[in-house]
Design a protein around this motif. Structure first.
Motif, PDB file in Angstrom:
ATOM      1  N   ASP A  11       0.853  -1.186   0.000  1.00 54.46           N
ATOM      2  CA  ASP A  11       0.000   0.000   0.000  1.00 54.46           C
ATOM      3  C   ASP A  11       0.891   1.238   0.000  1.00 54.46           C
ATOM      4  OD1 ASP A  11      -2.268   1.549  -0.046  1.00 54.46           O
ATOM      5  OD2 ASP A  11      -3.187   0.621   1.709  1.00 54.46           O
ATOM      6  N   SER A  12       0.268   2.406  -0.137  1.00 55.96           N
ATOM      7  CA  SER A  12       1.003   3.673  -0.126  1.00 55.96           C
ATOM      8  C   SER A  12       0.018   4.804   0.142  1.00 55.96           C
ATOM      9  CB  SER A  12       1.737   3.901  -1.466  1.00 55.96           C
ATOM     10  OG  SER A  12       0.817   3.896  -2.545  1.00 55.96           O
ATOM     11  N   VAL A  13       0.570   6.008   0.262  1.00 57.72           N
ATOM     12  CA  VAL A  13      -0.249   7.198   0.513  1.00 57.72           C
ATOM     13  C   VAL A  13       0.083   8.234  -0.554  1.00 57.72           C
ATOM     14  CG1 VAL A  13      -0.872   9.003   2.146  1.00 57.72           C
ATOM     15  CG2 VAL A  13      -0.189   6.749   2.986  1.00 57.72           C
ATOM     16  N   LEU A  14      -0.952   8.774  -1.168  1.00 54.02           N
ATOM     17  CA  LEU A  14      -0.762   9.831  -2.164  1.00 54.02           C
ATOM     18  C   LEU A  14      -1.420  11.110  -1.664  1.00 54.02           C
ATOM     19  CD1 LEU A  14      -1.604   7.985  -5.531  1.00 54.02           C
ATOM     20  CD2 LEU A  14       0.566   8.067  -4.293  1.00 54.02           C
ATOM     21  N   SER A  15      -0.684  12.216  -1.748  1.00 52.13           N
ATOM     22  CA  SER A  15      -1.242  13.539  -1.500  1.00 52.13           C
ATOM     23  C   SER A  15      -1.659  14.101  -2.848  1.00 52.13           C
ATOM     24  CB  SER A  15      -0.195  14.446  -0.832  1.00 52.13           C
ATOM     25  OG  SER A  15      -0.670  15.769  -0.741  1.00 52.13           O
ATOM     26  N   VAL A  16      -2.962  14.376  -3.004  1.00 47.08           N
ATOM     27  CA  VAL A  16      -3.492  14.735  -4.330  1.00 47.08           C
ATOM     28  C   VAL A  16      -4.363  15.981  -4.235  1.00 47.08           C
ATOM     29  CG1 VAL A  16      -3.466  12.345  -5.120  1.00 47.08           C
ATOM     30  CG2 VAL A  16      -5.509  13.245  -4.002  1.00 47.08           C
TER      31      VAL A  16
ATOM     32  N   SER B 173     -11.998  11.257  -8.090  1.00 46.73           N
ATOM     33  CA  SER B 173     -11.981  10.229  -9.139  1.00 46.73           C
ATOM     34  C   SER B 173     -10.990   9.110  -8.859  1.00 46.73           C
ATOM     35  CB  SER B 173     -11.642  10.875 -10.481  1.00 46.73           C
ATOM     36  OG  SER B 173     -10.350  11.480 -10.436  1.00 46.73           O
ATOM     37  N   CYS B 174     -10.264   9.191  -7.731  1.00 54.13           N
ATOM     38  CA  CYS B 174      -9.227   8.200  -7.393  1.00 54.13           C
ATOM     39  C   CYS B 174      -8.170   8.111  -8.492  1.00 54.13           C
ATOM     40  CB  CYS B 174      -9.843   6.823  -7.135  1.00 54.13           C
ATOM     41  SG  CYS B 174     -10.701   6.705  -5.547  1.00 54.13           S
ATOM     42  N   ASN B 175      -7.786   9.265  -8.995  1.00 55.85           N
ATOM     43  CA  ASN B 175      -6.732   9.319 -10.011  1.00 55.85           C
ATOM     44  C   ASN B 175      -5.368   9.240  -9.312  1.00 55.85           C
ATOM     45  OD1 ASN B 175      -5.128   9.759 -12.238  1.00 55.85           O
ATOM     46  ND2 ASN B 175      -5.557  11.946 -12.364  1.00 55.85           N
TER      47      ASN B 175
ATOM     48  N   GLY C 260      -5.925  25.044   5.403  1.00 56.76           N
ATOM     49  CA  GLY C 260      -6.625  24.676   4.179  1.00 56.76           C
ATOM     50  C   GLY C 260      -6.981  23.204   4.159  1.00 56.76           C
ATOM     51  N   SER C 261      -7.361  22.716   2.987  1.00 55.12           N
ATOM     52  CA  SER C 261      -7.801  21.333   2.816  1.00 55.12           C
ATOM     53  C   SER C 261      -6.677  20.465   2.259  1.00 55.12           C
ATOM     54  CB  SER C 261      -9.006  21.265   1.878  1.00 55.12           C
ATOM     55  OG  SER C 261     -10.094  22.007   2.405  1.00 55.12           O
ATOM     56  N   TYR C 262      -6.568  19.253   2.790  1.00 55.59           N
ATOM     57  CA  TYR C 262      -5.609  18.258   2.318  1.00 55.59           C
ATOM     58  C   TYR C 262      -6.377  17.015   1.889  1.00 55.59           C
ATOM     59  CZ  TYR C 262      -1.894  20.993   4.615  1.00 55.59           C
ATOM     60  OH  TYR C 262      -1.027  21.977   5.001  1.00 55.59           O
ATOM     61  N   PHE C 263      -5.919  16.392   0.800  1.00 56.86           N
ATOM     62  CA  PHE C 263      -6.592  15.209   0.268  1.00 56.86           C
ATOM     63  C   PHE C 263      -5.583  14.073   0.107  1.00 56.86           C
ATOM     64  CE2 PHE C 263      -8.727  19.018  -1.246  1.00 56.86           C
ATOM     65  CZ  PHE C 263     -10.048  18.771  -0.914  1.00 56.86           C
ATOM     66  N   PHE C 264      -5.937  12.917   0.653  1.00 56.23           N
ATOM     67  CA  PHE C 264      -5.061  11.746   0.597  1.00 56.23           C
ATOM     68  C   PHE C 264      -5.856  10.551   0.082  1.00 56.23           C
ATOM     69  CE2 PHE C 264      -3.721  14.491   4.077  1.00 56.23           C
ATOM     70  CZ  PHE C 264      -2.377  14.664   3.817  1.00 56.23           C
ATOM     71  N   ILE C 265      -5.199   9.745  -0.757  1.00 55.72           N
ATOM     72  CA  ILE C 265      -5.817   8.515  -1.245  1.00 55.72           C
ATOM     73  C   ILE C 265      -4.776   7.404  -1.228  1.00 55.72           C
ATOM     74  CG2 ILE C 265      -7.451   9.756  -2.736  1.00 55.72           C
ATOM     75  CD1 ILE C 265      -5.684   9.033  -5.136  1.00 55.72           C
ATOM     76  N   SER C 266      -5.255   6.173  -1.295  1.00 53.57           N
ATOM     77  CA  SER C 266      -4.338   5.037  -1.396  1.00 53.57           C
ATOM     78  C   SER C 266      -3.702   5.023  -2.778  1.00 53.57           C
ATOM     79  CB  SER C 266      -5.103   3.731  -1.165  1.00 53.57           C
ATOM     80  OG  SER C 266      -4.294   2.615  -1.486  1.00 53.57           O
ATOM     81  N   GLY C 267      -2.439   4.579  -2.850  1.00 51.94           N
ATOM     82  CA  GLY C 267      -1.772   4.455  -4.141  1.00 51.94           C
ATOM     83  C   GLY C 267      -2.308   3.312  -4.967  1.00 51.94           C
TER      84      GLY C 267
ATOM     85  N   LYS D 142      -8.224   0.134  -3.898  1.00 60.06           N
ATOM     86  CA  LYS D 142      -8.433   0.441  -2.479  1.00 60.06           C
ATOM     87  C   LYS D 142      -9.025   1.837  -2.307  1.00 60.06           C
ATOM     88  CE  LYS D 142      -4.823  -2.592  -0.677  1.00 60.06           C
ATOM     89  NZ  LYS D 142      -3.612  -2.711   0.166  1.00 60.06           N
ATOM     90  N   CYS D 143      -8.602   2.758  -3.141  1.00 59.26           N
ATOM     91  CA  CYS D 143      -9.168   4.105  -3.084  1.00 59.26           C
ATOM     92  C   CYS D 143     -10.653   4.072  -3.400  1.00 59.26           C
ATOM     93  CB  CYS D 143      -8.429   5.023  -4.060  1.00 59.26           C
ATOM     94  SG  CYS D 143      -9.111   6.693  -4.177  1.00 59.26           S
ATOM     95  N   LEU D 144     -11.035   3.280  -4.407  1.00 64.24           N
ATOM     96  CA  LEU D 144     -12.445   3.169  -4.780  1.00 64.24           C
ATOM     97  C   LEU D 144     -13.275   2.525  -3.670  1.00 64.24           C
ATOM     98  CD1 LEU D 144     -12.043   2.102  -8.517  1.00 64.24           C
ATOM     99  CD2 LEU D 144     -12.797   4.325  -7.655  1.00 64.24           C
ATOM    100  N   LYS D 145     -12.583   1.837  -2.754  1.00 65.86           N
ATOM    101  CA  LYS D 145     -13.264   1.227  -1.601  1.00 65.86           C
ATOM    102  C   LYS D 145     -13.177   2.128  -0.370  1.00 65.86           C
ATOM    103  CE  LYS D 145     -12.527  -3.516  -3.210  1.00 65.86           C
ATOM    104  NZ  LYS D 145     -11.854  -4.813  -2.925  1.00 65.86           N
ATOM    105  N   ASN D 146     -12.950   3.400  -0.608  1.00 68.47           N
ATOM    106  CA  ASN D 146     -12.981   4.445   0.433  1.00 68.47           C
ATOM    107  C   ASN D 146     -11.754   4.453   1.333  1.00 68.47           C
ATOM    108  OD1 ASN D 146     -15.136   6.203   0.068  1.00 68.47           O
ATOM    109  ND2 ASN D 146     -16.610   4.767   0.933  1.00 68.47           N
ATOM    110  N   GLU D 147     -10.621   4.016   0.823  1.00 71.22           N
ATOM    111  CA  GLU D 147      -9.371   4.246   1.561  1.00 71.22           C
ATOM    112  C   GLU D 147      -8.840   5.604   1.108  1.00 71.22           C
ATOM    113  OE1 GLU D 147      -4.901   2.381   2.183  1.00 71.22           O
ATOM    114  OE2 GLU D 147      -6.509   1.030   1.536  1.00 71.22           O
ATOM    115  N   LYS D 148      -9.464   6.639   1.654  1.00 72.97           N
ATOM    116  CA  LYS D 148      -9.139   8.010   1.293  1.00 72.97           C
ATOM    117  C   LYS D 148      -9.478   8.903   2.478  1.00 72.97           C
ATOM    118  CE  LYS D 148     -11.785   8.500  -2.344  1.00 72.97           C
ATOM    119  NZ  LYS D 148     -12.711   9.039  -3.378  1.00 72.97           N
TER     120      LYS D 148
END
Length: 211
Positions: free
Chosen positions: A75-80, A87-89, A110-117, A121-127
């Protein structure tokens, strides 16, 4: 005399501890463990996002950190940006972390957004979405004085007889804007005077009690 000096030293030490406690309280920052004991992983119910529910109940400020615990290599963490979050891009993140123990410091409001790499998993709400509060203490000392609008130019006089097709040129000189009044005293100075008075009262009470 020696007893008085000893009591004075105790008062000074008490004052020093008070200042230290105030400084620690002001500069305290916290590490937030994302996902708790389970860490950064796919939720048990993919249709529900527990990460955002947790974030909504938390209070984040500048200087705090987010700690992501996960299994490195799987797994991993993406700052997007927000669009990629929705869209889990996973193709164009601001940053990617895959060390298994990621500490992300929140260095601005401000706002920060993180999703799984992993897109599945991102589409399954790991965000996760985190909102960091602004540091209002830096803005409390700034005051703005609105300048009154400049007076409008006088209306042009009607054209004299025999020159109806030509309008006179309006005056371009306008009265100068009035000078703004000086801003009120700095709020930080008032706060410092109040704090100094409190500290003085505290020292005086300590000295009186120690006598």
């Amino acid at each position: 005399m020696a007893t008085f000096i000893l009591r004075s030293n105790k008062a000074v030490h008490a004052f020093g501890w008070l200042c230290l406690l105030l400084m620690v309280h002001k500069g305290a920052s916290y590490d937030f463990i994302v996902g708790g004991q389970k860490g950064w992983s796919v939720p048990n119910d993919p249709s529900f996002n527990p990460f955002n529910q947790w974030a909504e109940k938390s209070r984040f400020k500048i200087g705090d950190s987010l700690v992501f615990n996960y299994q490195s290599g799987q797994d991993s963490v993406l700052s997007v940006k927000s669009e990629d979050y929705g869209s889990c891009n996973i193709d164009s993140p601001y940053a990617k972390y895959s060390d298994g123990h990621t500490v992300f410091k929140l260095n601005k409001s401000g706002s920060y957004f993180f999703i799984s790499g992993n897109k599945d998993k991102c589409l399954k709400n790991e965000k996760l979405t985190v909102i960091v509060l602004a540091d209002r203490s830096k803005n409390s000392n700034q005051t703005t004085t609105a300048s009154p609008p400049s007076p409008q130019s006088p209306s042009p006089s009607p054209a004299p007889t025999g020159q109806e097709g030509q309008s006179p040129t309006p005056e371009t000189n306008q009265a100068p804007s009035p000078v703004s009044e000086p801003p009120p005293p700095n709020a930080a100075a008032s706060a410092f005077v109040s704090f100094a008075g409190s500290v003085g009262a505290f020292m005086a009470s300590v000295l009186v009690l120690s006598l």
